[in-house]
Design a protein around this motif. Structure first.
Motif, mmCIF file in Angstrom:
data_model
loop_
_atom_site.group_PDB
_atom_site.id
_atom_site.type_symbol
_atom_site.label_atom_id
_atom_site.label_comp_id
_atom_site.label_asym_id
_atom_site.label_seq_id
_atom_site.Cartn_x
_atom_site.Cartn_y
_atom_site.Cartn_z
ATOM 1 N N MET A 16 0.810 -1.206 0.000
ATOM 2 C CA MET A 16 0.000 0.000 0.000
ATOM 3 C C MET A 16 0.853 1.270 0.000
ATOM 4 S SD MET A 16 -2.930 -1.207 -0.493
ATOM 5 C CE MET A 16 -3.762 0.392 -0.488
ATOM 6 N N VAL A 17 2.038 1.238 0.607
ATOM 7 C CA VAL A 17 2.944 2.391 0.515
ATOM 8 C C VAL A 17 3.314 2.628 -0.942
ATOM 9 C CG1 VAL A 17 5.277 3.223 1.046
ATOM 10 C CG2 VAL A 17 3.849 2.273 2.868
ATOM 11 N N VAL A 18 3.697 1.565 -1.636
ATOM 12 C CA VAL A 18 4.045 1.699 -3.051
ATOM 13 C C VAL A 18 2.839 2.207 -3.844
ATOM 14 C CG1 VAL A 18 4.684 0.400 -5.127
ATOM 15 C CG2 VAL A 18 5.928 0.016 -2.986
ATOM 16 N N ALA A 19 1.662 1.660 -3.561
ATOM 17 C CA ALA A 19 0.454 2.109 -4.269
ATOM 18 C C ALA A 19 0.189 3.590 -4.037
ATOM 19 C CB ALA A 19 -0.745 1.273 -3.823
ATOM 20 N N HIS A 20 0.330 4.055 -2.793
ATOM 21 C CA HIS A 20 0.134 5.481 -2.501
ATOM 22 C C HIS A 20 1.162 6.327 -3.243
ATOM 23 C CE1 HIS A 20 -3.084 5.858 0.497
ATOM 24 N NE2 HIS A 20 -2.719 4.664 0.922
ATOM 25 N N GLU A 21 2.414 5.899 -3.212
ATOM 26 C CA GLU A 21 3.461 6.680 -3.868
ATOM 27 C C GLU A 21 3.224 6.799 -5.372
ATOM 28 O OE1 GLU A 21 5.890 8.436 -2.611
ATOM 29 O OE2 GLU A 21 5.937 7.761 -0.512
ATOM 30 N N LEU A 22 2.608 5.788 -5.966
ATOM 31 C CA LEU A 22 2.353 5.788 -7.405
ATOM 32 C C LEU A 22 0.990 6.367 -7.775
ATOM 33 C CD1 LEU A 22 3.749 2.225 -8.182
ATOM 34 C CD2 LEU A 22 4.773 4.404 -8.897
ATOM 35 N N GLU A 72 6.085 -5.047 -7.615
ATOM 36 C CA GLU A 72 6.672 -4.914 -8.951
ATOM 37 C C GLU A 72 5.581 -4.709 -10.000
ATOM 38 O OE1 GLU A 72 10.437 -6.469 -11.517
ATOM 39 O OE2 GLU A 72 9.862 -7.580 -9.718
ATOM 40 N N TYR A 73 4.449 -5.385 -9.830
ATOM 41 C CA TYR A 73 3.324 -5.174 -10.738
ATOM 42 C C TYR A 73 2.854 -3.719 -10.678
ATOM 43 C CZ TYR A 73 -1.381 -5.231 -12.626
ATOM 44 O OH TYR A 73 -2.510 -4.922 -13.353
ATOM 45 N N LEU A 74 2.656 -3.204 -9.472
ATOM 46 C CA LEU A 74 2.195 -1.820 -9.322
ATOM 47 C C LEU A 74 3.217 -0.841 -9.887
ATOM 48 C CD1 LEU A 74 0.690 -1.981 -5.727
ATOM 49 C CD2 LEU A 74 -0.576 -1.870 -7.891
ATOM 50 N N ASP A 75 4.490 -1.101 -9.681
ATOM 51 C CA ASP A 75 5.543 -0.243 -10.197
ATOM 52 C C ASP A 75 5.485 -0.198 -11.718
ATOM 53 O OD1 ASP A 75 7.907 1.388 -9.530
ATOM 54 O OD2 ASP A 75 9.028 -0.175 -10.574
ATOM 55 N N ASP A 76 5.287 -1.347 -12.336
ATOM 56 C CA ASP A 76 5.175 -1.398 -13.792
ATOM 57 C C ASP A 76 3.909 -0.684 -14.263
ATOM 58 O OD1 ASP A 76 6.091 -2.607 -16.415
ATOM 59 O OD2 ASP A 76 4.093 -3.497 -16.275
ATOM 60 N N LEU A 77 2.799 -0.927 -13.573
ATOM 61 C CA LEU A 77 1.526 -0.313 -13.943
ATOM 62 C C LEU A 77 1.589 1.207 -13.818
ATOM 63 C CD1 LEU A 77 -1.493 -0.839 -14.691
ATOM 64 C CD2 LEU A 77 -1.954 -0.817 -12.225
ATOM 65 N N GLY A 80 6.582 3.532 -12.317
ATOM 66 C CA GLY A 80 7.494 3.926 -11.246
ATOM 67 C C GLY A 80 8.915 3.452 -11.475
ATOM 68 N N ALA A 81 9.737 3.703 -10.470
ATOM 69 C CA ALA A 81 11.146 3.295 -10.530
ATOM 70 C C ALA A 81 11.570 2.682 -9.204
ATOM 71 C CB ALA A 81 12.014 4.502 -10.867
ATOM 72 N N PHE A 82 10.645 1.970 -8.550
ATOM 73 C CA PHE A 82 10.952 1.403 -7.243
ATOM 74 C C PHE A 82 11.973 0.274 -7.313
ATOM 75 C CE2 PHE A 82 7.268 3.755 -6.007
ATOM 76 C CZ PHE A 82 7.514 4.078 -4.687
ATOM 77 N N PHE A 83 12.094 -0.358 -8.462
ATOM 78 C CA PHE A 83 13.020 -1.479 -8.591
ATOM 79 C C PHE A 83 14.301 -1.088 -9.305
ATOM 80 C CE2 PHE A 83 9.101 -3.325 -7.420
ATOM 81 C CZ PHE A 83 9.424 -4.453 -6.686
ATOM 82 N N GLY A 84 14.225 -0.080 -10.154
ATOM 83 C CA GLY A 84 15.411 0.408 -10.833
ATOM 84 C C GLY A 84 15.888 -0.536 -11.919
ATOM 85 N N SER A 85 17.073 -0.242 -12.433
ATOM 86 C CA SER A 85 17.679 -1.073 -13.468
ATOM 87 C C SER A 85 19.172 -1.151 -13.222
ATOM 88 C CB SER A 85 17.390 -0.503 -14.864
ATOM 89 O OG SER A 85 17.930 0.816 -14.968
ATOM 90 N N GLY A 86 19.802 -2.113 -13.858
ATOM 91 C CA GLY A 86 21.238 -2.272 -13.712
ATOM 92 C C GLY A 86 21.645 -2.525 -12.273
ATOM 93 N N ALA A 87 22.732 -1.897 -11.860
ATOM 94 C CA ALA A 87 23.265 -2.117 -10.514
ATOM 95 C C ALA A 87 22.278 -1.671 -9.438
ATOM 96 C CB ALA A 87 24.591 -1.378 -10.345
ATOM 97 N N ALA A 88 21.530 -0.604 -9.716
ATOM 98 C CA ALA A 88 20.568 -0.119 -8.722
ATOM 99 C C ALA A 88 19.495 -1.162 -8.451
ATOM 100 C CB ALA A 88 19.936 1.187 -9.190
ATOM 101 N N ASP A 150 12.781 3.581 -2.897
ATOM 102 C CA ASP A 150 12.799 2.395 -3.740
ATOM 103 C C ASP A 150 12.258 1.227 -2.926
ATOM 104 O OD1 ASP A 150 15.138 1.170 -2.246
ATOM 105 O OD2 ASP A 150 16.176 2.908 -3.103
ATOM 106 N N ILE A 151 12.179 0.068 -3.537
ATOM 107 C CA ILE A 151 11.584 -1.075 -2.853
ATOM 108 C C ILE A 151 12.395 -1.478 -1.622
ATOM 109 C CG2 ILE A 151 12.734 -2.884 -4.204
ATOM 110 C CD1 ILE A 151 9.039 -2.787 -2.943
ATOM 111 N N GLY A 152 13.683 -1.217 -1.626
ATOM 112 C CA GLY A 152 14.504 -1.495 -0.453
ATOM 113 C C GLY A 152 14.165 -0.599 0.715
ATOM 114 N N THR A 153 14.123 0.709 0.479
ATOM 115 C CA THR A 153 13.857 1.631 1.580
ATOM 116 C C THR A 153 12.413 1.532 2.061
ATOM 117 O OG1 THR A 153 13.520 3.442 -0.006
ATOM 118 C CG2 THR A 153 15.713 3.249 1.021
ATOM 119 N N VAL A 154 11.470 1.268 1.161
ATOM 120 C CA VAL A 154 10.088 1.071 1.602
ATOM 121 C C VAL A 154 10.003 -0.153 2.520
ATOM 122 C CG1 VAL A 154 7.766 0.415 0.837
ATOM 123 C CG2 VAL A 154 8.996 2.249 -0.332
ATOM 124 N N THR A 155 10.699 -1.223 2.150
ATOM 125 C CA THR A 155 10.675 -2.432 2.978
ATOM 126 C C THR A 155 11.338 -2.174 4.325
ATOM 127 O OG1 THR A 155 10.768 -3.738 0.939
ATOM 128 C CG2 THR A 155 11.133 -4.906 3.003
#
Length: 199
Positions: A16-22, A72-77, A80-88, A150-155
């Motif tokens: 729900m935090v991710v959902a609110h942020e998005l 991850e589904y909500l981030d894609d929908l 967002g950028a909660f998961f990032g790409s590459g090294a992040a 990001d998904i790390g700090t939210v967790t």
């Protein structure tokens, strides 16, 4: 969209935090549930054989679980950028795994204290789980978390919030001042305020 919801679940809170942020939270219907590790909710088990929250339904009826998959589904929908790409991405996923590990250990300690009959409780088990929690917060203390969303700090934030909710006697702030300062600021986010346990 729908979610089997429990206001006390830190894993539901993460979603729900991710959902609110998005900006997606208002599009998610909260379904009541009575999930538990012993008496499992039959209505959830029809869709998720593990019978846990969060269990999530997309608009086309697809069922998703667990919390990381739903996030991850909500981030894609939501673009967002909660998961990032590459090294992040690998950093964020690893941090999320650390936060989930903290939550898993804290939940096991909680269940031992409130669900297991007192004569069967094992103090070494509880101590071992809470040691994992301490080690996780020790690791957070070494990290530079400032400015991250990001998904790390939210967790992490949901994990620390769960400690405050279920283990108020745990004085983690006095031994982890950097983490305490970071969490104090992060907890002011509207997404965190809207998802406090019991809200």
């Amino acid at each position: 969209m729908k979610i089997f919801f429990s206001p006390a679940s830190p894993f539901v809170r993460k979603v729900m935090v991710v959902a609110h942020e998005l900006g997606l939270a208002d599009q998610i219907e909260r379904l009541p549930s009575a999930a538990g590790p012993v008496a499992r909710d039959a209505s959830i088990r029809q869709h998720n054989p593990i019978g846990q929250v969060p269990t999530f339904f997309t608009d086309d009826g697809t069922v998703l679980y667990d919390s990381r998959v739903i996030c991850e589904y909500l981030d894609d929908l939501g673009g967002g950028a909660f998961f990032g790409s590459g090294a992040a991405r690998w950093r964020n996923l690893t941090d999320a795994a650390l936060g989930d590990g903290l939550l898993g250990a804290a939940l096991l300690a909680r269940y031992e204290a409130v669900l297991r009959p007192e004569p069967l409780r094992w103090s070494d088990w509880t101590g071992g789980q809470l040691a994992k929690v301490t080690d996780a917060v020790d690791r957070m203390e070494t990290m530079d978390l400032a400015g991250r969303l990001d998904i790390g700090t939210v967790t992490f934030a949901c994990g620390l919030g769960y400690l405050d909710f279920r283990f108020p006697e745990a004085d983690w702030r006095s031994t982890h001042p950097r983490t305490a300062a970071w969490f104090g600021a992060f907890a002011q986010r509207p997404s965190m305020a809207a998802t406090q346990p019991g809200v």
